[in-house]
Write a protein that holds these residues in place. Structure first.
Motif, PDB file in Angstrom:
ATOM      1  N   GLY A   3       1.861 -11.661  13.867  1.00 30.53           N
ATOM      2  CA  GLY A   3       1.169 -10.596  13.008  1.00 30.53           C
ATOM      3  C   GLY A   3       0.037 -10.090  13.809  1.00 30.53           C
ATOM      4  O   GLY A   3       0.104  -8.597  13.731  1.00 30.53           O
ATOM      5  N   GLY A   4      -0.814 -10.701  14.496  1.00 29.57           N
ATOM      6  CA  GLY A   4      -1.813  -9.918  15.255  1.00 29.57           C
ATOM      7  C   GLY A   4      -1.350  -8.854  16.282  1.00 29.57           C
ATOM      8  O   GLY A   4      -1.938  -7.749  16.418  1.00 29.57           O
ATOM      9  N   TYR A   5      -0.309  -9.266  16.722  1.00 29.39           N
ATOM     10  CA  TYR A   5       0.559  -8.453  17.833  1.00 29.39           C
ATOM     11  C   TYR A   5       1.003  -6.991  17.327  1.00 29.39           C
ATOM     12  O   TYR A   5       0.626  -6.003  17.727  1.00 29.39           O
ATOM     13  N   LEU A   6       1.697  -7.473  16.211  1.00 25.18           N
ATOM     14  CA  LEU A   6       2.250  -6.123  15.573  1.00 25.18           C
ATOM     15  C   LEU A   6       1.286  -5.281  14.809  1.00 25.18           C
ATOM     16  O   LEU A   6       1.174  -4.103  15.041  1.00 25.18           O
ATOM     17  N   ASP A 249      14.756 -14.172   1.631  1.00 26.90           N
ATOM     18  CA  ASP A 249      14.761 -14.186   0.295  1.00 26.90           C
ATOM     19  C   ASP A 249      13.413 -13.856  -0.195  1.00 26.90           C
ATOM     20  O   ASP A 249      12.631 -14.565   0.106  1.00 26.90           O
ATOM     21  N   PRO A 250      13.386 -12.800  -1.077  1.00 28.13           N
ATOM     22  CA  PRO A 250      12.155 -12.349  -1.588  1.00 28.13           C
ATOM     23  C   PRO A 250      11.567 -13.413  -2.462  1.00 28.13           C
ATOM     24  O   PRO A 250      10.428 -13.282  -2.805  1.00 28.13           O
ATOM     25  N   MET A 251      12.191 -14.283  -2.977  1.00 24.64           N
ATOM     26  CA  MET A 251      11.835 -15.462  -3.793  1.00 24.64           C
ATOM     27  C   MET A 251      10.997 -16.329  -3.034  1.00 24.64           C
ATOM     28  O   MET A 251      10.455 -17.554  -3.676  1.00 24.64           O
ATOM     29  N   VAL A 252      11.163 -16.300  -1.733  1.00 23.70           N
ATOM     30  CA  VAL A 252      10.445 -17.352  -0.941  1.00 23.70           C
ATOM     31  C   VAL A 252       9.198 -16.744  -0.424  1.00 23.70           C
ATOM     32  O   VAL A 252       9.217 -15.814   0.325  1.00 23.70           O
ATOM     33  N   ALA A 253       8.150 -17.343  -0.821  1.00 21.32           N
ATOM     34  CA  ALA A 253       6.775 -16.797  -0.455  1.00 21.32           C
ATOM     35  C   ALA A 253       6.493 -16.607   1.132  1.00 21.32           C
ATOM     36  O   ALA A 253       5.888 -15.608   1.496  1.00 21.32           O
ATOM     37  N   ALA A 254       6.931 -17.685   1.802  1.00 21.17           N
ATOM     38  CA  ALA A 254       6.818 -17.622   3.275  1.00 21.17           C
ATOM     39  C   ALA A 254       7.479 -16.477   3.715  1.00 21.17           C
ATOM     40  O   ALA A 254       7.127 -16.264   5.290  1.00 21.17           O
ATOM     41  N   ASN A 255       8.283 -15.918   3.239  1.00 22.65           N
ATOM     42  CA  ASN A 255       9.011 -14.688   3.828  1.00 22.65           C
ATOM     43  C   ASN A 255       8.238 -13.485   3.804  1.00 22.65           C
ATOM     44  O   ASN A 255       8.838 -12.396   4.220  1.00 22.65           O
ATOM     45  N   TRP A 256       6.996 -13.255   3.042  1.00 20.77           N
ATOM     46  CA  TRP A 256       6.244 -12.234   3.061  1.00 20.77           C
ATOM     47  C   TRP A 256       5.057 -12.165   4.057  1.00 20.77           C
ATOM     48  O   TRP A 256       4.340 -13.502   3.914  1.00 20.77           O
ATOM     49  N   THR A 257       4.846 -11.393   4.781  1.00 23.47           N
ATOM     50  CA  THR A 257       3.662 -11.416   5.660  1.00 23.47           C
ATOM     51  C   THR A 257       2.760 -10.289   5.254  1.00 23.47           C
ATOM     52  O   THR A 257       3.291  -9.280   5.195  1.00 23.47           O
ATOM     53  N   LYS A 258       1.504 -10.634   5.145  1.00 18.05           N
ATOM     54  CA  LYS A 258       0.626  -9.561   4.932  1.00 18.05           C
ATOM     55  C   LYS A 258      -0.021  -9.360   6.025  1.00 18.05           C
ATOM     56  O   LYS A 258      -0.774 -10.124   7.113  1.00 18.05           O
ATOM     57  N   MET A 259      -0.118  -7.840   6.137  1.00 12.12           N
ATOM     58  CA  MET A 259      -0.849  -7.332   7.344  1.00 12.12           C
ATOM     59  C   MET A 259      -2.459  -7.365   7.369  1.00 12.12           C
ATOM     60  O   MET A 259      -2.972  -7.507   6.113  1.00 12.12           O
ATOM     61  N   PRO A 260      -3.143  -7.995   8.476  1.00  7.88           N
ATOM     62  CA  PRO A 260      -4.621  -8.175   8.322  1.00  7.88           C
ATOM     63  C   PRO A 260      -5.776  -7.208   8.132  1.00  7.88           C
ATOM     64  O   PRO A 260      -6.782  -7.225   7.904  1.00  7.88           O
ATOM     65  N   GLU A 261      -5.227  -5.636   7.973  1.00  8.21           N
ATOM     66  CA  GLU A 261      -6.013  -4.572   7.641  1.00  8.21           C
ATOM     67  C   GLU A 261      -5.253  -3.723   6.736  1.00  8.21           C
ATOM     68  O   GLU A 261      -3.963  -3.740   6.698  1.00  8.21           O
ATOM     69  N   PRO A 262      -6.049  -2.855   6.271  1.00  2.74           N
ATOM     70  CA  PRO A 262      -5.563  -1.985   5.242  1.00  2.74           C
ATOM     71  C   PRO A 262      -4.659  -1.032   5.957  1.00  2.74           C
ATOM     72  O   PRO A 262      -4.997  -0.534   6.905  1.00  2.74           O
ATOM     73  N   ILE A 263      -3.858  -0.307   5.106  1.00  2.00           N
ATOM     74  CA  ILE A 263      -2.926   0.792   5.671  1.00  2.00           C
ATOM     75  C   ILE A 263      -3.749   2.153   5.205  1.00  2.00           C
ATOM     76  O   ILE A 263      -3.185   3.200   5.727  1.00  2.00           O
ATOM     77  N   LEU A 264      -4.170   2.283   4.309  1.00  2.00           N
ATOM     78  CA  LEU A 264      -5.153   3.339   3.849  1.00  2.00           C
ATOM     79  C   LEU A 264      -6.519   2.798   3.119  1.00  2.00           C
ATOM     80  O   LEU A 264      -6.276   2.095   2.174  1.00  2.00           O
ATOM     81  N   LYS A 265      -7.310   3.456   3.448  1.00  2.00           N
ATOM     82  CA  LYS A 265      -8.681   3.287   2.936  1.00  2.00           C
ATOM     83  C   LYS A 265      -9.397   4.550   2.864  1.00  2.00           C
ATOM     84  O   LYS A 265      -8.970   5.681   3.436  1.00  2.00           O
ATOM     85  N   GLY A 266     -10.741   4.640   2.056  1.00  2.00           N
ATOM     86  CA  GLY A 266     -11.170   5.805   1.889  1.00  2.00           C
ATOM     87  C   GLY A 266     -11.964   6.357   3.039  1.00  2.00           C
ATOM     88  O   GLY A 266     -12.236   5.802   4.230  1.00  2.00           O
ATOM     89  N   LYS A 267     -12.174   7.784   2.865  1.00  2.00           N
ATOM     90  CA  LYS A 267     -12.745   8.550   4.102  1.00  2.00           C
ATOM     91  C   LYS A 267     -13.801   9.563   3.348  1.00  2.00           C
ATOM     92  O   LYS A 267     -13.240  10.570   2.844  1.00  2.00           O
ATOM     93  N   PRO A 268     -14.822   9.118   3.273  1.00  2.00           N
ATOM     94  CA  PRO A 268     -15.858  10.096   2.434  1.00  2.00           C
ATOM     95  C   PRO A 268     -16.022  11.686   3.117  1.00  2.00           C
ATOM     96  O   PRO A 268     -16.062  12.255   2.262  1.00  2.00           O
ATOM     97  N   GLU A 269     -16.033  11.818   4.177  1.00  2.00           N
ATOM     98  CA  GLU A 269     -16.183  13.146   4.584  1.00  2.00           C
ATOM     99  C   GLU A 269     -14.736  14.016   4.312  1.00  2.00           C
ATOM    100  O   GLU A 269     -14.792  15.194   4.612  1.00  2.00           O
ATOM    101  N   ASN A 270     -13.690  13.304   4.188  1.00  2.00           N
ATOM    102  CA  ASN A 270     -12.488  14.236   3.336  1.00  2.00           C
ATOM    103  C   ASN A 270     -12.329  13.931   1.906  1.00  2.00           C
ATOM    104  O   ASN A 270     -11.555  14.566   1.519  1.00  2.00           O
ATOM    105  N   GLY A 271     -13.470  13.865   1.289  1.00  2.00           N
ATOM    106  CA  GLY A 271     -13.552  13.615  -0.219  1.00  2.00           C
ATOM    107  C   GLY A 271     -12.631  12.733  -0.872  1.00  2.00           C
ATOM    108  O   GLY A 271     -11.904  13.023  -1.868  1.00  2.00           O
ATOM    109  N   ALA A 272     -12.455  11.583  -0.035  1.00  2.00           N
ATOM    110  CA  ALA A 272     -11.388  10.505  -0.556  1.00  2.00           C
ATOM    111  C   ALA A 272     -12.266   9.178  -0.787  1.00  2.00           C
ATOM    112  O   ALA A 272     -12.492   8.462   0.345  1.00  2.00           O
ATOM    113  N   PHE A 273     -12.211   8.579  -1.857  1.00  2.00           N
ATOM    114  CA  PHE A 273     -13.047   7.365  -2.188  1.00  2.00           C
ATOM    115  C   PHE A 273     -12.080   6.635  -3.040  1.00  2.00           C
ATOM    116  O   PHE A 273     -11.308   7.013  -3.870  1.00  2.00           O
TER     117      PHE A 273
END
Length: 340
Positions: A3-6, A249-273
């Motif tokens: 996951g870290g490599y990806l 199988d989506p019903m198996v929790a281990a089959n879902w991997t969470k990425m360790p950082e957000p893919i979209l977050k705020g950017k104050p200078e762009n007027g996005a909170f």
């Protein structure tokens, strides 16, 4: 380690602008925000028409348009008003429109008029071809085995011939919002118990919240789940990403991997909170993937109606991961989706 490599590769590709979507050869533009307000935006396209909806708090309203860049000019129709009394009489949140089995289904979150029972997810059915017409019939609460627990932000997806329901809820033991999945018998009935597939685990998932789950599928048929984190009352609201194991199988929790950082977050200078609670749609020409999400234009605006809808194209890296980048700056012209 995998996951870290990806994620490292994902960051490199994001910073170098890899695989940016092809833009149409046109000078036609639009600017964000699309509307002055509209939390929890959702879009679906059917037979050449986009249907847009968002949280109003007191009803369900649909806008219809053939061009998302012209959303502000789209007529708005109130298609459902809650009853004065009952389990779904107040706090109408996060409506989602789905075309299933030749009918329209509207999933929404609502609270009871007794102000005691927590928010739950409900569904309406409509047989009309155009969801802004016809009659909406209540199919009741979408109930799982823990029917009394807080349960919001329901969404539907089909994978390998099986339909699934995903939502955000409590486990009955604490107030942490987790993501759950269950198999569906039909658009209003769950046929299995719930399985927890995600819970807050990283520092950026503050306030114990995972909510607003939305499915995204790439050309290789890889399944992703984009979700919102933290509290909408904070400036930390953001989007996270889960990836389903290939052919898993989506019903198996281990089959879902969470990425360790957000893919979209705020950017104050762009007027996005506090960007979050999103939907996805294809451009008119079918060549581009777009995300629509809400954000506040200033700090400290919290969970109110000032959260406004914005859209921007997303790209895909060499590993098939979605790349959203940063929120585009408000008021700056952006090229319209291809085909508009």
């Amino acid at each position: 380690m995998k996951g870290g490599y990806l994620f490292t590769l994902y960051l490199l590709l994001t910073m170098t602008g890899f695989s940016q979507p092809a833009r149409p050869d046109t000078a036609a533009t639009f600017t964000n925000p699309l509307l002055p307000g509209g939390p929890d935006p959702w879009v679906i396209r059917d037979r050449g028409v986009y249907y847009y909806m968002a949280t109003t708090g007191h009803n369900i309203t649909i806008r219809k348009t053939k061009a998302m860049s012209a959303l502000a000019a789209a007529p708005a129709t109130v298609v459902w008003t809650p009853p004065a009394q009952g389990p779904d009489a107040r706090d109408i949140w996060a409506p989602e429109l789905h075309r299933l089995d030749g009918k329209w289904y509207l999933y929404y979150t609502a609270g009871s008029s007794d102000s005691v029972h927590p928010q739950h997810t409900f569904v309406l059915e409509n047989t009309a071809a155009d969801p802004t017409t016809g009659n909406w019939t209540s199919k009741g609460q979408v109930r799982d085995t823990a029917a009394d627990d807080f349960a919001i932000d329901g969404t539907v997806f089909t994978y390998k011939g099986q339909r699934y329901f995903i939502w955000s809820g409590h486990n009955g033991k604490d107030n942490v919002q987790r993501l759950y999945i269950a198999r569906m018998k039909n658009p209003w009935t769950l046929v299995s118990g719930r399985v927890e597939i995600a819970a807050p685990q990283y520092p950026w998932e503050k306030n114990g919240i995972n909510e607003g789950p939305e499915i995204l599928v790439n050309k290789q048929k890889d399944v992703f789940l984009v979700f919102s984190v933290s509290g909408c009352w904070t400036d930390d609201y953001a989007l996270g990403l889960l990836r389903l194991k290939k052919n898993g199988d989506p019903m198996v929790a281990a089959n879902w991997t969470k990425m360790p950082e957000p893919i979209l977050k705020g950017k104050p200078e762009n007027g996005a909170f506090s960007p979050g609670h999103n939907g996805f749609f294809k451009s008119v020409n079918g060549k581009e993937d777009w995300i629509i999400y809400h954000a506040n234009s200033r700090a400290g605006q919290g969970c109110g109606g000032q959260r406004n809808p914005r859209m921007q194209p997303l790209a895909w890296d060499r590993n098939g991961l979605p790349v959203i980048g940063e929120p585009v700056k408000i008021g700056v012209p952006q090229q319209q989706p291809g085909g508009e």
